[in-house]
Design a protein around this motif. Structure first.
Motif, mmCIF file in Angstrom:
data_model
loop_
_atom_site.group_PDB
_atom_site.id
_atom_site.type_symbol
_atom_site.label_atom_id
_atom_site.label_comp_id
_atom_site.label_asym_id
_atom_site.label_seq_id
_atom_site.Cartn_x
_atom_site.Cartn_y
_atom_site.Cartn_z
ATOM 1 N N LYS A 1 17.575 19.501 48.118
ATOM 2 C CA LYS A 1 18.074 20.079 49.373
ATOM 3 C C LYS A 1 18.268 21.599 49.295
ATOM 4 C CE LYS A 1 19.317 16.138 51.718
ATOM 5 N NZ LYS A 1 18.999 15.105 50.749
ATOM 6 N N ALA A 2 18.413 22.109 48.073
ATOM 7 C CA ALA A 2 18.708 23.547 47.941
ATOM 8 C C ALA A 2 17.918 24.149 46.785
ATOM 9 C CB ALA A 2 20.207 23.742 47.723
ATOM 10 N N TRP A 3 17.317 25.299 47.054
ATOM 11 C CA TRP A 3 16.476 25.983 46.055
ATOM 12 C C TRP A 3 16.815 27.466 46.084
ATOM 13 C CZ3 TRP A 3 10.558 27.142 46.829
ATOM 14 C CH2 TRP A 3 10.001 27.567 45.627
ATOM 15 N N ARG A 4 17.111 28.001 44.908
ATOM 16 C CA ARG A 4 17.432 29.425 44.787
ATOM 17 C C ARG A 4 16.370 30.109 43.944
ATOM 18 N NH1 ARG A 4 22.490 30.539 41.823
ATOM 19 N NH2 ARG A 4 22.371 28.292 41.470
ATOM 20 N N LEU A 5 15.904 31.225 44.406
ATOM 21 C CA LEU A 5 14.864 31.943 43.667
ATOM 22 C C LEU A 5 15.409 33.269 43.137
ATOM 23 C CD1 LEU A 5 13.329 30.508 46.402
ATOM 24 C CD2 LEU A 5 11.433 31.052 44.912
ATOM 25 N N PHE A 6 15.079 33.548 41.899
ATOM 26 C CA PHE A 6 15.479 34.789 41.244
ATOM 27 C C PHE A 6 14.241 35.613 40.945
ATOM 28 C CE2 PHE A 6 18.435 31.626 39.754
ATOM 29 C CZ PHE A 6 19.640 32.284 39.638
ATOM 30 N N THR A 7 14.439 36.874 40.749
ATOM 31 C CA THR A 7 13.467 37.603 39.948
ATOM 32 C C THR A 7 14.106 37.741 38.571
ATOM 33 O OG1 THR A 7 14.347 39.770 40.583
ATOM 34 C CG2 THR A 7 12.568 38.851 41.943
ATOM 35 N N ILE A 8 13.351 38.192 37.603
ATOM 36 C CA ILE A 8 13.892 38.227 36.239
ATOM 37 C C ILE A 8 14.381 39.636 35.926
ATOM 38 C CG2 ILE A 8 13.316 37.917 33.802
ATOM 39 C CD1 ILE A 8 11.344 35.718 34.728
ATOM 40 N N ALA A 9 15.633 39.715 35.509
ATOM 41 C CA ALA A 9 16.239 41.017 35.225
ATOM 42 C C ALA A 9 15.726 41.554 33.880
ATOM 43 C CB ALA A 9 17.759 40.870 35.184
ATOM 44 N N PRO A 10 15.530 42.851 33.794
ATOM 45 C CA PRO A 10 15.036 43.433 32.533
ATOM 46 C C PRO A 10 16.141 43.549 31.484
ATOM 47 C CG PRO A 10 15.366 45.157 34.158
ATOM 48 C CD PRO A 10 15.715 43.864 34.835
ATOM 49 N N ILE A 11 16.723 42.401 31.150
ATOM 50 C CA ILE A 11 17.793 42.372 30.145
ATOM 51 C C ILE A 11 17.477 41.259 29.144
ATOM 52 C CG2 ILE A 11 19.615 43.312 31.613
ATOM 53 C CD1 ILE A 11 20.520 40.488 32.254
ATOM 54 N N GLY A 12 18.161 41.267 28.007
ATOM 55 C CA GLY A 12 17.933 40.239 26.986
ATOM 56 C C GLY A 12 16.476 40.232 26.544
ATOM 57 N N ARG A 13 15.901 39.048 26.354
ATOM 58 C CA ARG A 13 14.512 38.944 25.882
ATOM 59 C C ARG A 13 13.491 39.402 26.918
ATOM 60 N NH1 ARG A 13 15.544 33.086 24.185
ATOM 61 N NH2 ARG A 13 16.863 33.410 22.389
ATOM 62 N N ALA A 14 13.902 39.461 28.170
ATOM 63 C CA ALA A 14 12.953 39.820 29.235
ATOM 64 C C ALA A 14 12.677 41.321 29.292
ATOM 65 C CB ALA A 14 13.494 39.359 30.582
ATOM 66 N N LYS A 15 13.478 42.095 28.588
ATOM 67 C CA LYS A 15 13.326 43.549 28.632
ATOM 68 C C LYS A 15 11.946 43.932 28.082
ATOM 69 C CE LYS A 15 16.528 47.354 27.965
ATOM 70 N NZ LYS A 15 17.829 47.726 27.405
ATOM 71 N N GLY A 16 11.193 44.638 28.880
ATOM 72 C CA GLY A 16 9.911 45.149 28.399
ATOM 73 C C GLY A 16 8.746 44.176 28.488
ATOM 74 N N ASN A 17 8.961 42.953 28.945
ATOM 75 C CA ASN A 17 7.860 41.996 29.089
ATOM 76 C C ASN A 17 7.301 42.084 30.514
ATOM 77 O OD1 ASN A 17 6.140 39.805 29.313
ATOM 78 N ND2 ASN A 17 7.469 38.416 28.151
#
Lengths: 354, 130
Positions: free
Chosen positions: A196-212
């Motif tokens: 019934k409910a769906w939330r969408l994010f973008t990925i923040a450039p923090i933690g392991r996601a930084k620079g990818n």
């Protein structure tokens, strides 16, 4: 029409300022463990920490709740997070003790350890809400989550959770370059399974996601994501929302059920695994306001959090001359670093560049 | 008194501001990496199950809350507890599910009215002659 919307935006801005002054705690994260059964390539947790950081013993956290008990707390939700909270064998015991103290509780999970038996035990312990990560079709989900069984496990968990009306349940998806083209397919899977409910994010450039770079959307992709969400909201088959991660200028209200409001430190607090008292767990740990082993939680909540409650302090760097600052107030706090005048990621700027 | 008046006025002004901004996420919200807020009512159903013949606790008995399709088992002290969605009445079934391990007992079906958030049950169950 724009005049009316702007007046409402202005009123909501004043409302936010008033809420910051009153700062009633309504939402408390408990980072109960840093252990996780996945190794997601976008994980926002502090990846410099050793994985053998011990779990926080239950009595230490319950002591914090007993400190909060002096104020009305029947509507405070304790969100148990990690790491993966289902890694804790005493999770149900923790949950029951939390509920017995009058707090509501919920978990955020990747679903790998979620089973019919575990769901029954969690429900019996008073769990009232659940958020599950589901990040794409098989190949993209397993790529992001680095585990071949993770997709089927998440799908199975979803199918179990939707059957229980007691659980306030939603699915979250971290949108990235690889799953961007699959959004319609993901939507259909969720719809077919009764979500019934769906939330969408973008990925923040923090933690392991930084620079990818595979993980971060371009401005044009962000525009397309906003249109996708707005369209699905209009259709109304499912409550689709963009998360409250950042201010999205002209799309405000079209992609969420309200205007942007980062409530970290205003309505949201957290207790991290090492005892730090913070706002949201994914916020730079240098913004921690105290520690439960040295401070009384409510003393900290009532008297500190100045940066969170006076966002004018964030009017620095690229925000200093931004005309949207009064509405945006420096974007989500998880996108700020202590000592860095610039916001790490500005949705408004990204949208305007393309 | 002055403080009370000030707080009431302040709360009213906040609600008014929220109302006129016509935002549906004033007080019910979710943190970006959190869960939805749980706003539902529930009931803690707890109690003890004892042997009607000698008043000793019965461990390992299955407790089915038929109304909500939930179940649990009594512990070594014969006690059980679980949270269930709020209802005015609960149909609860007690079944000997472990054979003769803790003695043999008859099945008991109960229907209990409920008006609170804690439902305490002390149940006596007859041994089965079989």
């Amino acid at each position: 029409m724009n005049i009316v919307k702007n007046i409402r935006k202005g009123l909501f801005r004043i409302f936010k300022e008033e809420e910051a002054k009153v700062h009633t705690l309504r939402y408390l994260f408990w980072e109960c463990t840093l252990r996780c059964n996945l190794s997601c390539i976008h994980c926002g947790s502090d990846c410099k920490r050793e994985s053998d950081v011990p779990d926080m013993p239950m009595p230490n956290f319950l002591r914090v709740l007993d400190e909060i008990n002096s104020q009305p707390h029947e509507l405070i939700t304790v969100v148990i997070t990690g790491g993966e909270p289902l890694m804790r064998n005493d999770l149900e015991l923790c949950g029951k003790e939390i509920r017995k103290r009058g707090f509501r509780w919920s978990i955020v999970t990747n679903g790998l350890l979620y089973s019919q038996e575990r769901q029954q035990a969690l429900l019996n312990a008073g769990m009232g809400a659940l958020t599950l990560s589901f990040d794409g079709l098989y190949h993209t989900h397993t790529w992001l989550r680095s585990h071949k069984a993770s997709w089927e496990a998440a799908l199975h968990a979803m199918q179990l959770a939707v059957r229980v009306p007691r659980i306030a349940f939603d699915v979250v998806t971290c949108v990235n370059k690889k799953n961007f083209s699959e959004l319609e397919a993901i939507y259909n899977i969720l719809l077919e399974n009764g979500v019934k409910a769906w939330r969408l994010f973008t990925i923040a450039p923090i933690g392991r996601a930084k620079g990818n770079e595979d993980l971060h959307l371009s401005g044009q992709e962000l525009h397309m994501l906003m249109h996708f969400i707005a369209d699905k909201k209009r259709i109304g088959n499912m409550n689709v929302n963009f998360s409250c991660e950042g201010y999205v200028s002209e799309y405000e209200e079209n992609v969420r059920d309200g205007f942007f409001f980062c409530r970290a430190g205003i309505h949201i607090g957290s207790v991290l695994v090492n005892g730090d008292i913070a706002a949201c767990p994914n916020i730079d740990h240098n913004f921690a306001q105290g520690n439960i082993y040295h401070d009384h939680f409510m003393d900290v909540w009532n008297n500190r959090y100045e940066t969170f409650r006076n966002r004018k302090l964030l009017k620095t760097g690229i925000c200093e001359h931004c005309k949207e600052f009064s509405f945006c107030q420096g974007n989500g706090m998880h996108l700020r670093e202590a000592g860095n005048p610039d916001v790490l990621h500005c949705h408004h700027q990204l949208l305007n560049q393309s | 008194m002055k403080n009370l008046y000030f707080n009431i006025r302040k709360s009213f002004v906040r609600k008014l501001l929220g109302f006129f901004s016509i935002s549906s996420v004033l007080f019910v919200f979710q943190a970006c990496y959190g869960t939805p807020q749980d706003m539902a009512n529930d009931v803690l159903i707890e109690g003890t199950v004892k042997n009607k013949a000698d008043n000793s606790p019965i461990p390992g008995l299955k407790v089915d809350v038929i109304t909500t399709s939930q179940s649990t088992f009594t512990d070594s002290n014969g006690t059980f507890s679980l949270y269930a969605p709020y209802n005015d009445t609960f149909s609860i079934k007690f079944t000997d599910s472990d054979g003769s391990a803790n003695g043999l007992f008859k099945t008991l079906d109960t229907t209990t009215a409920n008006q609170t958030h804690v439902l305490n049950l002390n149940v006596l169950i007859e041994p089965s002659v079989k």
